[in-house]
Design an enzyme around this catalytic site. Structure first.
Site, short mmCIF file in Angstrom:
data_model
loop_
_atom_site.label_atom_id
_atom_site.label_comp_id
_atom_site.label_asym_id
_atom_site.label_seq_id
_atom_site.Cartn_x
_atom_site.Cartn_y
_atom_site.Cartn_z
N GLN A 92 0.81 -1.17 -0.14
CA GLN A 92 0.03 0.16 0.09
C GLN A 92 0.75 1.15 -0.18
O GLN A 92 0.32 2.39 -0.25
CB GLN A 92 -0.94 0.15 1.16
CG GLN A 92 -1.93 -1.06 1.07
CD GLN A 92 -2.90 -1.02 2.21
OE1 GLN A 92 -2.81 -1.57 3.30
NE2 GLN A 92 -4.12 -0.37 2.00
N HIS A 99 -1.96 -5.20 -12.61
CA HIS A 99 -1.63 -5.02 -14.07
C HIS A 99 -2.33 -5.77 -14.91
O HIS A 99 -2.56 -5.38 -16.10
CB HIS A 99 -0.05 -5.43 -14.14
CG HIS A 99 1.04 -4.45 -13.34
ND1 HIS A 99 2.06 -4.95 -12.78
CD2 HIS A 99 0.85 -3.26 -12.83
CE1 HIS A 99 2.68 -4.12 -12.25
NE2 HIS A 99 1.91 -2.89 -12.26
N ASP A 115 2.30 0.65 -8.26
CA ASP A 115 3.58 0.71 -8.77
C ASP A 115 4.58 1.72 -8.09
O ASP A 115 5.74 1.35 -7.70
CB ASP A 115 3.42 1.14 -10.13
CG ASP A 115 3.10 0.09 -11.06
OD1 ASP A 115 2.64 -1.11 -10.55
OD2 ASP A 115 3.05 0.31 -12.25
N ARG A 147 3.86 0.28 13.00
CA ARG A 147 3.44 -0.91 12.21
C ARG A 147 3.47 -0.75 10.84
O ARG A 147 2.79 -0.30 10.10
CB ARG A 147 2.06 -1.54 12.77
CG ARG A 147 1.48 -2.62 12.11
CD ARG A 147 0.17 -3.06 12.62
NE ARG A 147 -0.07 -4.33 11.93
CZ ARG A 147 -1.01 -4.88 11.22
NH1 ARG A 147 -2.18 -4.02 11.04
NH2 ARG A 147 -1.30 -5.94 10.39
N HIS A 183 1.28 -9.11 4.76
CA HIS A 183 0.01 -8.36 4.74
C HIS A 183 -0.48 -8.43 3.27
O HIS A 183 -0.32 -7.51 2.57
CB HIS A 183 0.30 -6.76 5.19
CG HIS A 183 -1.01 -6.16 5.34
ND1 HIS A 183 -1.22 -5.31 6.66
CD2 HIS A 183 -2.08 -5.79 4.69
CE1 HIS A 183 -2.34 -4.51 6.57
NE2 HIS A 183 -2.81 -4.87 5.45
N ASN A 204 -1.76 -10.63 8.54
CA ASN A 204 -2.74 -9.62 8.74
C ASN A 204 -3.93 -10.28 8.42
O ASN A 204 -4.15 -10.29 7.26
CB ASN A 204 -2.30 -8.25 8.14
CG ASN A 204 -3.51 -7.54 8.15
OD1 ASN A 204 -3.81 -6.90 9.52
ND2 ASN A 204 -4.24 -6.77 7.16
N GLU A 205 -5.22 -10.17 9.27
CA GLU A 205 -6.56 -10.55 8.66
C GLU A 205 -6.67 -11.71 7.92
O GLU A 205 -7.16 -11.61 6.53
CB GLU A 205 -7.05 -9.43 8.08
CG GLU A 205 -7.17 -8.16 8.74
CD GLU A 205 -7.73 -6.97 8.06
OE1 GLU A 205 -7.96 -6.90 6.92
OE2 GLU A 205 -8.15 -5.92 9.08
N ASN A 237 -7.88 -6.02 14.47
CA ASN A 237 -8.02 -4.73 13.65
C ASN A 237 -9.67 -4.80 13.78
O ASN A 237 -10.65 -5.58 13.61
CB ASN A 237 -7.82 -5.11 12.12
CG ASN A 237 -6.40 -5.00 11.80
OD1 ASN A 237 -5.71 -4.84 12.82
ND2 ASN A 237 -6.19 -5.44 10.77
N TYR A 249 -12.96 -2.02 12.60
CA TYR A 249 -13.39 -0.69 12.04
C TYR A 249 -14.89 -0.49 12.27
O TYR A 249 -15.19 0.62 12.18
CB TYR A 249 -13.21 -1.07 10.45
CG TYR A 249 -11.98 -0.94 10.03
CD1 TYR A 249 -10.97 -2.11 10.16
CD2 TYR A 249 -11.32 0.35 9.65
CE1 TYR A 249 -9.50 -1.79 9.70
CE2 TYR A 249 -10.08 0.46 9.37
CZ TYR A 249 -9.16 -0.59 9.30
OH TYR A 249 -7.80 -0.48 8.87
N GLU A 305 -5.24 -2.15 13.99
CA GLU A 305 -5.91 -1.03 13.01
C GLU A 305 -7.13 -0.62 13.56
O GLU A 305 -8.07 -1.45 13.97
CB GLU A 305 -6.14 -1.70 11.67
CG GLU A 305 -4.81 -1.83 10.77
CD GLU A 305 -5.08 -2.64 9.49
OE1 GLU A 305 -6.30 -2.41 9.06
OE2 GLU A 305 -4.22 -3.33 8.95
C1 GBE Z 1 -7.84 -3.58 6.61
O1 GBE Z 1 -8.98 -4.37 6.35
C2 GBE Z 1 -6.82 -3.88 5.96
O2 GBE Z 1 -5.59 -4.51 6.77
C3 GBE Z 1 -6.09 -2.60 5.46
O3 GBE Z 1 -4.98 -3.17 4.67
C4 GBE Z 1 -6.91 -1.73 4.61
O4 GBE Z 1 -6.09 -0.50 4.06
C5 GBE Z 1 -7.92 -1.20 5.75
O5 GBE Z 1 -8.55 -2.22 6.14
C6 GBE Z 1 -8.93 -0.21 5.01
O6 GBE Z 1 -9.84 -0.95 4.29
O7 GBE Z 1 -17.75 -5.75 -1.28
O8 GBE Z 1 -17.24 -3.23 -0.26
O9 GBE Z 1 -18.36 -5.08 1.25
C7 GBE Z 1 -15.45 -5.13 1.68
C8 GBE Z 1 -9.98 -3.79 6.97
C9 GBE Z 1 -14.05 -5.51 1.93
C10 GBE Z 1 -11.39 -5.25 6.66
C11 GBE Z 1 -13.11 -3.92 3.62
C12 GBE Z 1 -12.55 -6.41 3.45
C13 GBE Z 1 -12.56 -3.94 5.03
C14 GBE Z 1 -12.11 -6.31 4.86
C15 GBE Z 1 -15.73 -5.01 0.07
N1 GBE Z 1 -13.50 -5.33 3.18
N2 GBE Z 1 -11.45 -4.99 5.27
S1 GBE Z 1 -17.36 -4.55 -0.05
#
Ligand code: GBE
Length: 497
Positions: free
Chosen positions: A43, A63, A76, A101, A146, A190-191, A333, A335, A401
């Site tokens: 990222q 790509h 890239d 981290r 990750h 990670n996750e 993590n 959110y 996170e």
């Molecule tokens: C984390 O994942 C990641 O560790 C980090 O790399 C990322 O940048 C950050 O979140 C912010 O997203 O079809 O729209 O529902 C949902 C968090 C995809 C958990 C988004 C996958 C949240 C799990 C797609 N989810 N992510 S949809």
């Protein structure tokens, strides 16, 4: 568990034990509580093909399957952190954080994924980053994986292939050998619940393989073994001299039953056990193995679908014991929150989602972010923390996170609202519920490549101008407030309710 984590435990316990009835808005973060910010290699690093780096599945996807990326962009160049580590460290220093981290790029260190050819430029880059952090008194918290799997390992089938557990162990050994003298906190993965979706459907994650109902379980099975192998390797070969801690980061939303019925509650419990328990139970529970409910559901549904054997692979008793207890801390993590309603299983469709048997949605009153899946629901954070404490015997938890997205700009009041709300709930979980949280990480240090969303969603405490080749970073309003919280160890009075 090392003395270091133990002393956090004792400290948090002491603070909680000594709690006095007080206005909850005046709680402070205990001494020794750590603050940090996070990024991940693909990222932010850029330099996707510089100095001998190999290709990863995200290089491949961006790509070759550009249509999967919202703005057709790629990593890239991203934030070009590969060439700007000193700038990043200066941002961290200004924030005053205790730790940073970041993640290692497997294909930068082992271009083919295999241990026979090490890319020394990669070793040099991470040495430079780690030394610059330590010079400023910032502790490195390293994620081993990750999501950027070397493409050549994907060509062997990727995570569903059990042999990847061994290749991951080789890679982890390289990291322990080269960087373990200075890195004392390791996160293996990670996750896993998220990146294994890359073997379930083609909508979210590289490698975007469509194998619903099979791929995700097979991938998860290997990942759990890989995690345990890396943990045991550290225990047997490195812990005595390096004296660090090894954990894993799981992600989980809170699931709030949409209605107060037994069936809604059960659906949310299933959601938790599939999304988190699939990984948490084998590692953190007393009995080990996948959760009962996950095993029974997938076994029964597989049978009803006419399969001779369950789509969920089985661990042997030896494997259950080998995986159980392989974490010194729980990386969380978190959110957002979802509303759960039970849904009927459709026998004709093998799929992970179908196995859970839930429909989820968001309450329209919850403040929106730039991401369709992310709403500002602070009370869910406290609920998930309390449930983790109950489920896994109050393990030491570090929030690895937590963050909020928007589209533009430095005046990011919605992000400030989010972090203040979530930190306030964290304080309640610490002081009123006795949850053992020893650190908090904001996602992210700066705007970066948001996977399939490209650069359309910004999560940073710093703004990055992606049209300028110099990738200038400037602190946002939220960054300044985070800095104040880190310095004072409390929520600024003007934000208290
Ligand atoms: C984390 O994942 C990641 O560790 C980090 O790399 C990322 O940048 C950050 O979140 C912010 O997203 O079809 O729209 O529902 C949902 C968090 C995809 C958990 C988004 C996958 C949240 C799990 C797609 N989810 N992510 S949809």
């Amino acid at each position: 568990m090392s003395g270091r984590t133990l002393s956090f435990l004792v400290l948090v316990a002491a603070v909680c034990g000594a709690r006095v009835p007080t206005n909850s808005s005046n709680y402070t973060f205990p001494d020794g509580f750590k603050f940090g910010v996070a990024t991940a290699s693909y990222q932010v690093e850029g330099a996707w093909n510089k100095d001998g780096k190999g290709h990863s599945i995200w290089d491949y996807q961006t790509h070759n399957e550009t249509y999967l990326i919202a703005d057709g962009s790629n990593g890239d160049d991203a934030c070009d952190s590969y060439h700007m580590l000193e700038k990043d460290v200066a941002l961290l220093k200004n924030l005053g954080v205790d730790f940073y981290r970041f993640s290692f790029s497997w294909s930068r260190l082992l271009p083919s994924g295999h241990i026979n050819a090490v890319n020394n430029a990669g070793i040099d880059y991470y040495n430079g980053l780690i030394d610059a952090l330590l010079r400023e008194g910032i502790e490195p918290l390293a994620t081993i994986y990750h999501w950027d799997l070397p493409q050549q390992l994907q060509d062997l089938g990727g995570w569903p292939n059990p042999v990847l557990a061994d290749y991951f162990e080789d890679y982890a050994r390289l990291l322990f050998e080269n960087f373990g003298d200075r890195i004392k906190m390791w996160i293996t993965f990670n996750e896993p619940s998220v990146f294994t979706n890359g073997y379930e459907s083609n909508i979210n994650h590289a490698p975007s393989i469509e194998a619903p109902g099979f791929g995700k379980y097979l991938a998860s099975h290997t990942v759990l073994k890989a995690h345990a192998q890396a943990y045991h390797l550290y225990n047997n070969m490195f812990r005595e001299t390096q004296k660090g801690n090894v954990g894993i980061t799981l992600t989980i939303d809170w699931c709030e039953p949409k209605e107060e019925t037994e069936h809604h509650l059960a659906a949310c419990e299933r959601f938790q056990q599939f999304e988190m328990g699939l990984y948490g139970n084998p590692i953190f529970s007393e009995e080990g193995d996948y959760p009962e409910i996950v095993k029974t559901r997938v076994d029964n549904i597989s049978e009803a679908q006419g399969f001779r054997r369950s789509r969920l692979p089985k661990f042997t008793q030896d494997e259950i014991e080998y995986i159980r207890g392989t974490a010194d801390f729980f990386g969380l993590n978190h959110y957002t929150t979802q509303l759960g309603t039970p849904s009927t299983v459709i026998d004709s469709q093998p799929s992970y989602r179908n196995d859970i048997g839930i429909h989820t949605e968001y309450d329209e009153s919850w403040p929106e972010s730039a991401s369709s899946w992310l709403r500002d629901v602070p009370w869910g954070f406290r609920k998930i923390l309390v449930s983790l404490k109950q489920r896994y015997g109050n393990p030491p938890i570090i929030i690895t996170e937590n963050g909020f997205s928007d589209r533009e700009g430095h005046e990011d009041d919605s992000r400030i609202h989010y972090h203040i709300g979530y930190l306030t709930e964290l304080l309640k979980a610490l002081h009123e519920d006795g949850v053992n949280v020893f650190g908090y990480t904001a996602w992210s240090l700066m705007d970066n490549f948001e996977w399939n969303q490209g650069y359309t969603e910004r999560f940073g405490l710093h703004y990055v101008n992606f049209t300028d080749p110099e990738r200038p970073r400037t602190i946002k309003k939220s960054g300044k407030i985070f800095k104040e919280i880190v310095a004072t160890r409390e929520i600024p009075e003007r934000f208290r309710k």
